[in-house]
Design a protein around this motif. Structure first.
Motif, mmCIF file in Angstrom:
data_model
loop_
_atom_site.group_PDB
_atom_site.id
_atom_site.type_symbol
_atom_site.label_atom_id
_atom_site.label_comp_id
_atom_site.label_asym_id
_atom_site.label_seq_id
_atom_site.Cartn_x
_atom_site.Cartn_y
_atom_site.Cartn_z
ATOM 1 N N GLU A 1 0.830 -1.081 -0.046
ATOM 2 C CA GLU A 1 -0.163 -0.030 0.002
ATOM 3 C C GLU A 1 0.828 1.289 0.048
ATOM 4 O O GLU A 1 0.684 2.301 -0.563
ATOM 5 C CB GLU A 1 -0.963 0.139 1.063
ATOM 6 C CG GLU A 1 -1.852 1.513 1.389
ATOM 7 C CD GLU A 1 -2.738 1.191 2.665
ATOM 8 O OE1 GLU A 1 -3.004 2.318 3.081
ATOM 9 O OE2 GLU A 1 -3.120 0.187 3.317
ATOM 10 N N ILE A 2 1.907 1.187 0.785
ATOM 11 C CA ILE A 2 3.050 2.553 1.082
ATOM 12 C C ILE A 2 3.291 2.837 -0.277
ATOM 13 O O ILE A 2 3.717 3.836 -0.777
ATOM 14 C CB ILE A 2 3.992 1.979 2.079
ATOM 15 C CG1 ILE A 2 4.553 3.343 2.233
ATOM 16 C CG2 ILE A 2 4.856 1.155 1.056
ATOM 17 C CD1 ILE A 2 5.549 3.172 3.604
ATOM 18 N N ASP A 3 3.372 2.209 -1.444
ATOM 19 C CA ASP A 3 3.862 2.231 -2.756
ATOM 20 C C ASP A 3 2.748 2.507 -3.801
ATOM 21 O O ASP A 3 3.277 2.819 -5.041
ATOM 22 C CB ASP A 3 4.722 1.156 -3.417
ATOM 23 C CG ASP A 3 6.257 1.129 -2.422
ATOM 24 O OD1 ASP A 3 6.874 2.105 -2.665
ATOM 25 O OD2 ASP A 3 6.452 0.114 -1.795
ATOM 26 N N VAL A 4 1.643 2.160 -3.562
ATOM 27 C CA VAL A 4 0.809 2.327 -4.590
ATOM 28 C C VAL A 4 -0.543 3.442 -4.262
ATOM 29 O O VAL A 4 -1.090 4.076 -5.098
ATOM 30 C CB VAL A 4 -0.109 1.129 -4.830
ATOM 31 C CG1 VAL A 4 0.875 0.080 -5.503
ATOM 32 C CG2 VAL A 4 -0.897 0.352 -3.642
ATOM 33 N N ARG B 1 12.323 4.404 3.679
ATOM 34 C CA ARG B 1 11.773 5.645 4.566
ATOM 35 C C ARG B 1 10.930 5.262 5.665
ATOM 36 O O ARG B 1 11.058 5.610 6.736
ATOM 37 C CB ARG B 1 11.120 6.694 3.719
ATOM 38 C CG ARG B 1 12.150 7.521 2.930
ATOM 39 C CD ARG B 1 11.166 8.732 2.302
ATOM 40 N NE ARG B 1 10.376 8.244 1.377
ATOM 41 C CZ ARG B 1 10.738 7.859 -0.159
ATOM 42 N NH1 ARG B 1 11.748 8.352 -0.382
ATOM 43 N NH2 ARG B 1 9.428 7.855 -0.602
ATOM 44 N N TYR B 2 9.799 4.320 5.497
ATOM 45 C CA TYR B 2 9.121 3.823 6.498
ATOM 46 C C TYR B 2 9.784 3.237 7.678
ATOM 47 O O TYR B 2 9.537 3.346 8.914
ATOM 48 C CB TYR B 2 7.968 2.867 5.983
ATOM 49 C CG TYR B 2 7.008 2.483 6.829
ATOM 50 C CD1 TYR B 2 6.142 3.459 7.485
ATOM 51 C CD2 TYR B 2 7.051 0.989 7.406
ATOM 52 C CE1 TYR B 2 5.247 2.912 8.427
ATOM 53 C CE2 TYR B 2 5.956 0.741 8.295
ATOM 54 C CZ TYR B 2 5.209 1.519 8.768
ATOM 55 O OH TYR B 2 3.986 0.925 9.674
ATOM 56 N N VAL B 3 10.913 2.221 7.385
ATOM 57 C CA VAL B 3 11.821 1.460 8.134
ATOM 58 C C VAL B 3 12.416 2.546 9.161
ATOM 59 O O VAL B 3 12.510 2.435 10.432
ATOM 60 C CB VAL B 3 12.616 0.507 7.818
ATOM 61 C CG1 VAL B 3 13.563 0.023 8.564
ATOM 62 C CG2 VAL B 3 11.783 -0.664 7.200
ATOM 63 N N LYS B 4 13.035 3.729 8.552
ATOM 64 C CA LYS B 4 13.903 4.719 9.022
ATOM 65 C C LYS B 4 12.818 5.412 10.331
ATOM 66 O O LYS B 4 13.233 5.759 11.346
ATOM 67 C CB LYS B 4 14.525 5.660 8.128
ATOM 68 C CG LYS B 4 15.331 5.167 7.180
ATOM 69 C CD LYS B 4 16.802 4.789 8.025
ATOM 70 C CE LYS B 4 17.572 6.205 7.765
ATOM 71 N NZ LYS B 4 18.939 6.010 8.115
#
Length: 172
Positions: A53-56, A113-116
């Protein structure tokens, strides 16, 4: 097209159901990275992709999407790692000296970015030691003792009983 590690039972049952109803439609799978996956979808090389979802969601005006299932992020350790039984994931500062294996930002920029962000909100600055182009390679590096990682729980598809996964607590 699909990302590695995203072969949940939910997805597999939907494919099996689809094939029962549409026996004349050929289904062919290609596993690739996020950037290639999205480009192939937008160019029409792929009809359907299994993505994040984070990419679409940023491309809702270009593509239609729906959520099939929700996975959760956590810390991936070699099973025998001394910190693999960590209980409090609200403060991960105890992991600051650990080498981290991470998905390359050039391949999965939004997940990177989400993991960071997940780490920063838990007082952890990752000691980025080994970049990996795919989730499968990342898991192989963790198995080899090269470091630990913050990954979605689907990474356990590559565990073979040799990895420990500690879910992150919290709403994010």
């Amino acid at each position: 097209g699909a990302l590695g590690g995203l072969s949940s039972d939910v997805f597999l049952s939907r494919i099996a159901n689809f094939k029962r109803h549409y026996t004349d439609i050929e289904v062919e799978f290609t596993q690739t990275n996020m950037i290639t996956l999205n480009l192939c979808l937008l160019k029409g090389s792929f009809d359907v992709v299994l993505s994040r979802e984070i990419d679409v969601k940023q491309r809702s005006d270009e593509i239609a999407w729906q959520t099939l299932y929700q996975d959760h992020f956590g810390i991936l350790f070699p099973k025998e790692h001394p910190l693999s039984d960590i209980k409090n994931t609200d403060d991960l500062s105890c992991l600051s000296n650990e080498p981290f294996v991470f998905l390359k930002s050039s391949v999965t920029p939004n997940v990177y970015r989400y993991v960071k962000q997940l780490c920063a909100s838990r007082f952890l600055t990752m000691n980025e030691a080994y970049p990996a182009p795919t989730l499968e390679i990342l898991c192989t590096l963790v198995k080899a003792g090269m470091g630990i990682a913050v990954v979605p729980d689907c990474a356990m598809n590559y565990s073979n009983g040799t990895l420990a996964f500690v879910p992150l607590q919290g709403e994010d």
